[in-house]
Design an enzyme around this catalytic site. Structure first.
Site, PDB file in Angstrom:
ATOM      1  CD  GLU A   1      33.527  34.339  39.868  1.00  0.00           C
ATOM      2  OE1 GLU A   1      32.972  34.845  40.868  1.00  0.00           O
ATOM      3  OE2 GLU A   1      34.672  33.865  39.884  1.00  0.00           O
TER       4      GLU A   1
ATOM      5  CG  HIS B   1      35.714  37.775  35.665  1.00  0.00           C
ATOM      6  ND1 HIS B   1      36.894  38.245  36.199  1.00  0.00           N
ATOM      7  CD2 HIS B   1      35.792  36.424  35.767  1.00  0.00           C
ATOM      8  CE1 HIS B   1      37.632  37.232  36.608  1.00  0.00           C
ATOM      9  NE2 HIS B   1      36.993  36.104  36.350  1.00  0.00           N
TER      10      HIS B   1
ATOM     11  CG  HIS C   1      40.940  34.352  33.939  1.00  0.00           C
ATOM     12  ND1 HIS C   1      40.889  32.973  33.990  1.00  0.00           N
ATOM     13  CD2 HIS C   1      39.988  34.793  34.811  1.00  0.00           C
ATOM     14  CE1 HIS C   1      39.946  32.606  34.855  1.00  0.00           C
ATOM     15  NE2 HIS C   1      39.376  33.687  35.345  1.00  0.00           N
TER      16      HIS C   1
ATOM     17  CG  HIS D   1      40.613  35.133  39.599  1.00  0.00           C
ATOM     18  ND1 HIS D   1      39.667  34.511  40.355  1.00  0.00           N
ATOM     19  CD2 HIS D   1      40.126  35.081  38.325  1.00  0.00           C
ATOM     20  CE1 HIS D   1      38.668  34.101  39.609  1.00  0.00           C
ATOM     21  NE2 HIS D   1      38.925  34.439  38.357  1.00  0.00           N
TER      22      HIS D   1
HETATM   23 ZN   LIG Z   1      37.731  34.081  36.683  1.00  0.00          ZN
END
Ligand SMILES: [Zn+2]
Length: 290
Positions: free
Chosen positions: A142, A165, A167, A237
């Site tokens: 990412e 980040h 989930h 996501h």
């Molecule tokens: Zn992810």
């Protein structure tokens, strides 16, 4: 210090830099940040928001180094960037490595981290890893999104330096409901479920419709959302949050997850909750001068 991208060689001789590399990761301020990262990685794993190698974290640590030190970072191996990041020239990011697992970061962060230093040309990045990492360290897939967001934060002189980040199951679940596929509807339901979201996220939540992860497209859309919102939810996501520190970014995800979880708990029991009324939300805003 102008530099041309002449080749990609991660096998350059790093021996002369061993002491300098070790010194970086023993620096008191870096130790504090890696310990914090390790703690937060453990929280993400405990909440089951970080299956397998899910999630990534980065912090802009440029201000912790002198110009002389930054010059040294230009001598490490480098790789080309997908585009020019003019706003990130000579910026240094601490970032989780590709394939790293949050449960491992919680145990030993130095095995799962690297530094990314954006070259003078802003078209390449140098990789610096703790000396004892044996595998070739590469930053998270990412990376384009992290770079785009840090570039926006630098351009706007924002105080936020950290990006997380994860989930976040509760937020992902909300975006499986077609009713909540916009920033307005997501913000509306999260505000209604928990007064704290109104207080701490008075500008609401950002939203990016489903987009393939790791692409320039998701990077651009997400960075744009962060210009107005400290939390951005990715459809089906997960979510990203920024903060002055990694803990602060985690707090924002945690709060949004709490509000989403309240909605899901009620829905599981067969009732879609009405939540706070518009008038009650207005009162909170007036009381806290939001
Ligand atoms: Zn992810």
């Amino acid at each position: 210090m102008k530099q041309k991208i002449i080749n990609v060689d991660l096998k350059v001789n790093l021996d002369p830099l061993i002491n300098f590399t070790q010194g970086i990761f023993q620096k008191k301020e870096i130790k504090i940040i890696t310990e914090e990262l390790s703690r937060v990685a453990g929280f993400l794993w405990d909440r089951r928001w970080a299956e397998r190698n899910a999630g990534n974290i980065s912090v802009n640590i440029t201000s912790l180094f002198s110009i002389k030190d930054l010059d040294k970072f230009s001598t490490y191996p480098f790789l080309p960037l997908p585009r020019e990041y003019a706003g990130l020239k000579r910026q240094l990011l601490l970032i989780t490595a590709a394939g790293s697992r949050m449960r491992d970061l919680a145990m030993d962060p130095l095995e799962e981290l690297c530094l990314v230093y954006i070259s003078d040309s802003a078209k390449a990045y140098h990789i610096i890893a703790p000396e004892r990492i044996e595998k070739e360290p590469m930053p998270t897939s990412e990376l384009p999104t992290h770079l785009a967001i840090h570039e926006m934060l630098c351009r706007t002189n924002a105080p936020e330096k950290a990006l997380v980040h994860s989930h976040v199951t509760e937020l992902i679940a909300l975006t499986h409901n077609p009713k909540f596929l916009s920033a307005e509807s997501l913000t509306g339901i999260l505000w209604k479920m928990h007064p704290e979201t109104v207080i701490f996220q008075p500008k609401g939540y950002g939203f990016v419709p489903y987009t393939i992860p790791g692409t320039e497209k998701i990077a651009t859309l997400t960075a744009r959302c962060f210009e107005n919102n400290p939390v951005v939810i990715w459809e089906k996501h997960g979510a990203m949050a920024i903060g002055k520190t990694i803990s602060e970014a985690f707090d924002e995800l945690d709060l949004a997850a709490k509000a989403a979880g309240i909605f899901l708990s009620c829905a599981r029991n067969g009732s879609e909750p009405d939540g706070l009324t518009d008038e009650e939300i207005r009162e909170i805003r007036q009381h806290y001068c939001l």
